[in-house]
Design an enzyme around this catalytic site. Structure first.
Site, PDB file in Angstrom:
ATOM      1  CG  ASP A 107      -2.525   0.847   1.087  1.00  0.00           C
ATOM      2  OD1 ASP A 107      -1.743   1.905  -0.148  1.00  0.00           O
ATOM      3  OD2 ASP A 107      -2.755   0.735   2.350  1.00  0.00           O
ATOM      4  N   GLY A 108       0.237   2.490  -0.424  1.00  0.00           N
ATOM      5  CA  GLY A 108       1.118   3.366  -0.418  1.00  0.00           C
ATOM      6  C   GLY A 108       1.542   4.153  -1.970  1.00  0.00           C
TER       7      GLY A 108
ATOM      8  NE  ARG B 173      -1.356   7.085   0.966  1.00  0.00           N
ATOM      9  CZ  ARG B 173      -1.293   5.982   2.367  1.00  0.00           C
ATOM     10  NH1 ARG B 173      -1.079   5.719   3.579  1.00  0.00           N
ATOM     11  NH2 ARG B 173      -1.437   4.594   1.636  1.00  0.00           N
TER      12      ARG B 173
ATOM     13  CG  HIS C 256       0.721   2.167  -9.596  1.00  0.00           C
ATOM     14  ND1 HIS C 256       0.353   1.533  -8.102  1.00  0.00           N
ATOM     15  CD2 HIS C 256      -0.398   2.803  -9.926  1.00  0.00           C
ATOM     16  CE1 HIS C 256      -1.270   2.304  -7.833  1.00  0.00           C
ATOM     17  NE2 HIS C 256      -1.797   2.799  -8.570  1.00  0.00           N
TER      18      HIS C 256
ATOM     19  CG  LEU D 253       9.559 -17.377  -3.024  1.00  0.00           C
ATOM     20  CD1 LEU D 253       9.227 -16.990  -1.379  1.00  0.00           C
ATOM     21  CD2 LEU D 253       9.665 -16.039  -3.739  1.00  0.00           C
TER      22      LEU D 253
ATOM     23  NE  ARG E 291      -3.361  -1.528   4.393  1.00  0.00           N
ATOM     24  CZ  ARG E 291      -4.461  -1.879   3.578  1.00  0.00           C
ATOM     25  NH1 ARG E 291      -4.923  -2.653   4.214  1.00  0.00           N
ATOM     26  NH2 ARG E 291      -5.034  -0.855   2.710  1.00  0.00           N
TER      27      ARG E 291
ATOM     28  NE  ARG F 206      -8.625   0.030   5.012  1.00  0.00           N
ATOM     29  CZ  ARG F 206      -8.761   0.966   5.538  1.00  0.00           C
ATOM     30  NH1 ARG F 206      -7.939   1.881   6.558  1.00  0.00           N
ATOM     31  NH2 ARG F 206      -6.935   1.735   4.168  1.00  0.00           N
TER      32      ARG F 206
ATOM     33  CD  GLU G  74       2.373 -12.226  15.779  1.00  0.00           C
ATOM     34  OE1 GLU G  74       2.124 -11.632  15.974  1.00  0.00           O
ATOM     35  OE2 GLU G  74       1.979 -13.314  17.253  1.00  0.00           O
TER      36      GLU G  74
HETATM   37  C1  FPP Z   1      -1.592   0.244  -3.547  1.00  0.00           C
HETATM   38  O1  FPP Z   1      -1.267   1.627  -3.515  1.00  0.00           O
HETATM   39  C2  FPP Z   1      -0.985  -0.695  -4.018  1.00  0.00           C
HETATM   40  C3  FPP Z   1      -2.010  -1.152  -5.460  1.00  0.00           C
HETATM   41  C4  FPP Z   1      -3.497  -1.451  -5.029  1.00  0.00           C
HETATM   42  C5  FPP Z   1      -1.719  -2.420  -6.309  1.00  0.00           C
HETATM   43  C6  FPP Z   1       0.096  -2.832  -6.027  1.00  0.00           C
HETATM   44  C7  FPP Z   1       0.270  -3.238  -7.456  1.00  0.00           C
HETATM   45  C8  FPP Z   1       2.064  -2.594  -7.648  1.00  0.00           C
HETATM   46  C9  FPP Z   1       2.455  -2.877  -7.031  1.00  0.00           C
HETATM   47  C10 FPP Z   1       2.874  -2.799  -8.682  1.00  0.00           C
HETATM   48  C11 FPP Z   1       2.390  -3.713  -9.836  1.00  0.00           C
HETATM   49  C12 FPP Z   1       2.407  -5.444  -9.429  1.00  0.00           C
HETATM   50  C13 FPP Z   1       3.140  -6.466  -9.577  1.00  0.00           C
HETATM   51  C14 FPP Z   1       2.940  -8.436  -8.701  1.00  0.00           C
HETATM   52  C15 FPP Z   1       3.863  -6.008 -10.524  1.00  0.00           C
HETATM   53  P1  FPP Z   1      -1.887   2.861  -3.402  1.00  0.00           P
HETATM   54  O2  FPP Z   1      -2.587   3.073  -4.838  1.00  0.00           O
HETATM   55  O3  FPP Z   1      -3.616   1.821  -3.049  1.00  0.00           O
HETATM   56  O4  FPP Z   1      -1.123   3.849  -3.119  1.00  0.00           O
HETATM   57  P2  FPP Z   1      -2.593   5.138  -2.261  1.00  0.00           P
HETATM   58  O5  FPP Z   1      -3.055   4.157  -0.848  1.00  0.00           O
HETATM   59  O6  FPP Z   1      -1.119   6.064  -1.944  1.00  0.00           O
HETATM   60  O7  FPP Z   1      -3.586   5.615  -3.238  1.00  0.00           O
END
Ligand code: FPP
Length: 244
Positions: free
Chosen positions: A22-23, A26, A39, A133, A190, A196, A209
């Protein structure tokens, strides 16, 4: 399934780590960049984390890449995420294969574009015999949907006379989840300071955990992974038993 008798001495690394990445948004916005840049950097963090887990001797890594609720995002962001996924599946396959990584995808793949479904199938087939893995990527995944699908399948088996209702146990339910064959996560991380589960692995995290770090996902790497593992090691896992 973990039991009260299978206490973990924490000498070994956690066997299974699950991560809610997450994040990204931001991270990008705070730098004046478009969300897609977050991303993209998030995909780099995925690469670094997969590598680190392999090196640290973790057996299973499960990543929440796209939830069944993420479709609510603006169409162009969804498209960006799908393009990144295509790129990752194409570009990383060779590295995953040479490092002995086995790729699995959980979630409702029928809801993804058909070319992505093909790429997933090819990647799963190409890595199926790898013994390192196991990297499970959750795509169009929702924990409640997974449980609903398992219940529907079991109900069909009951009505078909294959199993009696009172023979349904936790193991029977686990065998109908998409994570069948994967042990429950020992550690769930997380990032980005949110506390959450967001519909991730609801059944499987009963005794996991939970470690929350304020680090945004694009900044997560081996050092942050090792810190989370240290935090996990400080915990004592009792599985509902007592410590004395
Ligand atoms: C959350 O950040 C992240 C996601 C919804 C997508 C996760 C995807 C990747 C890490 C890239 C591609 C994945 C792979 C497996 C190649 P957010 O956009 O919710 O961040 P925010 O809460 O700061 O808005």
């Amino acid at each position: 399934m973990e039991t009260a008798t299978s206490r973990d001495t924490h000498a070994a690394p956690p066997k299974h780590i699950a991560i809610i990445m997450d994040g990204n948004g931001r991270w990008a916005i705070s730098r004046g960049l478009p969300r897609v840049a977050g991303h993209q950097r998030g995909a780099d963090a995925v690469r670094a984390t997969v590598r680190a887990c392999g090196e640290l001797g973790v057996d299973f890594l499960t990543l929440y890449a796209f939830s069944s609720e993420n479709w609510k995002r603006p169409a162009d962001e969804v498209q960006d995420l799908m393009s990144l996924l295509r790129l990752y599946l194409r570009r990383e396959l060779a590295e995953l294969a040479t490092n002995g990584v086995r790729l699995r995808v959980i979630g409702d793949r029928a809801g993804l574009d058909s070319d992505i479904q093909d790429l997933i199938r090819e990647a799963e087939e190409a890595t199926a015999k790898n013994g390192g893995l196991t990297l499970t990527v959750a795509l169009n995944y929702g924990g409640r949907n997974e449980i609903v699908a398992a219940v529907q399948e079991i109900a069909r088996e009951v009505s078909g006379g294959l199993i009696e209702a009172n023979a349904i146990t936790a193991s029977v339910i686990e065998a109908h989840l998409q994570t069948d064959g994967i042990p429950d996560p020992d550690l769930l991380i997380r990032t980005s300071g949110e506390h959450r589960l967001s519909n991730f692995l609801l059944w499987q995290t009963a005794y996991t955990e939970l470690v929350f770090t304020p680090v945004l996902w694009p900044d997560f790497g081996r050092k942050e992974l090792e810190e989370s593992i240290r935090e996990y090691r400080r915990r004592e896992r009792r599985y509902g038993g007592s410590s004395t």
